[in-house]
Design a protein around this motif. Sequence first.
Motif, PDB file in Angstrom:
ATOM      1  N   ASP A 186      44.729  42.482  43.351  1.00  0.00           N
ATOM      2  CA  ASP A 186      44.255  42.091  44.675  1.00  0.00           C
ATOM      3  C   ASP A 186      44.240  43.314  45.591  1.00  0.00           C
ATOM      4  O   ASP A 186      45.304  43.870  45.891  1.00  0.00           O
ATOM      5  CB  ASP A 186      45.206  41.013  45.228  1.00  0.00           C
ATOM      6  CG  ASP A 186      44.612  40.290  46.423  1.00  0.00           C
ATOM      7  OD1 ASP A 186      43.785  40.894  47.125  1.00  0.00           O
ATOM      8  OD2 ASP A 186      44.980  39.130  46.644  1.00  0.00           O
ATOM      9  N   ASP A 187      43.063  43.731  45.994  1.00  0.00           N
ATOM     10  CA  ASP A 187      42.937  44.866  46.931  1.00  0.00           C
ATOM     11  C   ASP A 187      43.217  46.231  46.291  1.00  0.00           C
ATOM     12  O   ASP A 187      43.656  47.154  46.973  1.00  0.00           O
ATOM     13  CB  ASP A 187      43.862  44.716  48.158  1.00  0.00           C
ATOM     14  CG  ASP A 187      43.514  43.532  49.049  1.00  0.00           C
ATOM     15  OD1 ASP A 187      42.528  42.847  48.776  1.00  0.00           O
ATOM     16  OD2 ASP A 187      44.245  43.310  50.036  1.00  0.00           O
ATOM     17  N   CYS A 228      39.116  38.287  49.547  1.00  0.00           N
ATOM     18  CA  CYS A 228      39.813  37.735  48.380  1.00  0.00           C
ATOM     19  C   CYS A 228      39.184  36.470  47.787  1.00  0.00           C
ATOM     20  O   CYS A 228      38.643  36.493  46.680  1.00  0.00           O
ATOM     21  CB  CYS A 228      41.249  37.466  48.813  1.00  0.00           C
ATOM     22  SG  CYS A 228      42.315  37.024  47.478  1.00  0.00           S
ATOM     23  N   HIS A 252      48.268  43.718  47.405  1.00  0.00           N
ATOM     24  CA  HIS A 252      47.840  43.117  48.685  1.00  0.00           C
ATOM     25  C   HIS A 252      48.850  43.393  49.805  1.00  0.00           C
ATOM     26  O   HIS A 252      50.033  43.614  49.553  1.00  0.00           O
ATOM     27  CB  HIS A 252      47.684  41.603  48.441  1.00  0.00           C
ATOM     28  CG  HIS A 252      47.130  40.842  49.600  1.00  0.00           C
ATOM     29  ND1 HIS A 252      47.922  40.341  50.604  1.00  0.00           N
ATOM     30  CD2 HIS A 252      45.862  40.509  49.916  1.00  0.00           C
ATOM     31  CE1 HIS A 252      47.159  39.713  51.484  1.00  0.00           C
ATOM     32  NE2 HIS A 252      45.899  39.803  51.099  1.00  0.00           N
ATOM     33  N   ASP A 282      39.590  42.315  43.298  1.00  0.00           N
ATOM     34  CA  ASP A 282      38.683  41.413  44.005  1.00  0.00           C
ATOM     35  C   ASP A 282      37.764  42.115  44.996  1.00  0.00           C
ATOM     36  O   ASP A 282      36.769  41.547  45.420  1.00  0.00           O
ATOM     37  CB  ASP A 282      39.442  40.246  44.656  1.00  0.00           C
ATOM     38  CG  ASP A 282      40.551  40.691  45.569  1.00  0.00           C
ATOM     39  OD1 ASP A 282      40.867  41.896  45.620  1.00  0.00           O
ATOM     40  OD2 ASP A 282      41.128  39.816  46.251  1.00  0.00           O
ATOM     41  N   GLN A 283      38.110  43.296  45.406  1.00  0.00           N
ATOM     42  CA  GLN A 283      37.215  44.167  46.192  1.00  0.00           C
ATOM     43  C   GLN A 283      37.845  45.547  46.225  1.00  0.00           C
ATOM     44  O   GLN A 283      38.863  45.784  45.591  1.00  0.00           O
ATOM     45  CB  GLN A 283      36.962  43.738  47.633  1.00  0.00           C
ATOM     46  CG  GLN A 283      37.633  42.563  48.219  1.00  0.00           C
ATOM     47  CD  GLN A 283      39.094  42.625  48.484  1.00  0.00           C
ATOM     48  OE1 GLN A 283      39.724  41.595  48.500  1.00  0.00           O
ATOM     49  NE2 GLN A 283      39.662  43.805  48.672  1.00  0.00           N
ATOM     50  N   LYS A 308      39.572  45.678  54.190  1.00  0.00           N
ATOM     51  CA  LYS A 308      38.309  45.706  53.411  1.00  0.00           C
ATOM     52  C   LYS A 308      37.178  45.115  54.248  1.00  0.00           C
ATOM     53  O   LYS A 308      36.930  45.561  55.324  1.00  0.00           O
ATOM     54  CB  LYS A 308      38.516  44.919  52.106  1.00  0.00           C
ATOM     55  CG  LYS A 308      39.065  43.500  52.299  1.00  0.00           C
ATOM     56  CD  LYS A 308      40.531  43.351  52.010  1.00  0.00           C
ATOM     57  CE  LYS A 308      40.983  41.926  52.199  1.00  0.00           C
ATOM     58  NZ  LYS A 308      42.359  41.699  51.798  1.00  0.00           N
TER      59      LYS A 308
HETATM   60 CA    CA Z   1      41.804  40.892  48.051  1.00  0.00          CA
END
Ligand code: CA
Length: 512
Positions: free
Chosen positions: A42-43, A84, A204, A338-339, A351
């Motif tokens: 995540d992130d 997310c 995250h 996720d990004q 983000k």
């Molecule tokens: Ca994320």
Amino acid sequence: MKTRSACSVLAVLAASCVSGSSPTPAFAAEARRPNIVFIFSDDHAYQAISAYNDSRRLLETPNIDRLGREGIRFDRCVVPNSICGPSRASVLTGKYSHKNGFYNNTNSRFDGSQTTFPKLLRASGYQTAIVGKWHLVSEPTGFDDWRILPGQGIYYNPPMIHNGKREQHQGYTTDLITDFSLDWLKGRDKSKPFLLMCQHKAPHREWAPALRHLGHDGDRRYPEPPTLFDDYAGRGKAEHDQDMTIAATMGDQDLKLTPPPYLNSEQRKAWDAYYEPRNATFRAAKLEGRDLVRWKYQRYMHDYLGCLKAVDESVGRVLKYLDDEGLAENTIVVYSADQGFYLGEHGWFDKRWIFEESLRAPLLVRWPGVAQAGVASAKLVSNIDFAETFLEAAGLPVPAEMQGRSLLPLLKSQTPADWRTSFYYEYYEYPVPHHVRPHYGVVTDRYKLVHFYTPDVNYWELFDLKEDPRELRSVHDEPAYAQVVADLKKEVVHLRDQLQVPAEPPREAYGR
Ligand code: CA
Ligand code: SGN
């Protein structure tokens, strides 16, 4: 090739798999269908993966890098909506937010009755599991076994929900997600191919490392990005007006000036032993202005990268299991996030933007004997392509409603002549949490055209990534770019039409 509607695909597969015990003739040779291990963090910014060779060299990630050496590294994997939940919904459905209905993280809820690739794999005889971060509000569907963090999840001693039942765990969340993933692999039915989605909460916000990784960097001083003190000149009001700077937005818990509430007393002791003396020095120094931002950036990097040490170890443990069990050969391993994420570029964390650091996700894919090894691809790919890639890998038809394209030919380094050269992007969530105005646009190898369109702020921008890789100056109004602007405006219309983007998003798309 997109052949049938989703419903009919599901119906056909379900009908041919009802007996459960004996494989259907079409899939009799189950051993040959590849397993899929999808590791999703995540992130995780590509700048923080050593295989991506960022000039700051922020962190060594030997295990993630191994996937790049033994497989393909994608250098331009872009997401359709850089946050997310929306990103996760796009991965599962192969569709944009406006088609899968999950626009933002404040009021969207995933409609679990939709067609997803795990459902299709499962209906065709795959065993499916998801462990870790889910963040789609409704309960997971399409999995034989699911064990998820409620909501965002927490870094230590997390509650989890296992097939609908709440459990309480002790330990560091990244390690627990890895343990449960391996447990599931060990206990699976070995006669069937499998899909495992191992999805980390880390790294995250609020970036809490494992205790063993506090001080992992020996108080290294990290190189600053050249745009740490960006003044947003050359760009419009949206960029000036956001609320995601290291300077103004990062809070005490982000900076570990106050400890997180979820540590037990023993954990808290180790936590304080690392942070307290450093915090005392910081407080005594009474830093201001740029010095204060610099200190925050250093603390941020220690913590964010510290989280990634455990993520990289997790990848190592999963790869070792595949090696030890003789599964590596017939298993597709994907590492992605996720990004993207800002690591101080433009003075930011977080983000959301169409700009490179948030738009681009890391993507490394290993599939021995199929994907070329040690290759980097600059092709424009997206996580919207994952669903179709997995379906094709499993020999399944792709529902016509999916909006991506299988990456299989790219994995084999056989790029189709008509591979995409432009990509549509749209972000909605506004005004909370970070006051990034909704925008949409088109991305190509060289250019980025973006439209901010809220009533108070309405303008277009064009960035020339070749001349201005850091995206510091919109050239939208420069006569020399008039033709590029005209062409890209046409392209946006074309893509919106092709993707069936409604003229205006529904009100709820923006969230609260
Ligand atoms: Ca994320
Ligand atoms: C979520 C967001 C973060 C954001 C915080 C804001 N992540 O965690 O991007 O910083 O909320 O918190 S996401 O998974 O939803 O994308 S707040 O305390 O400022 O509201």
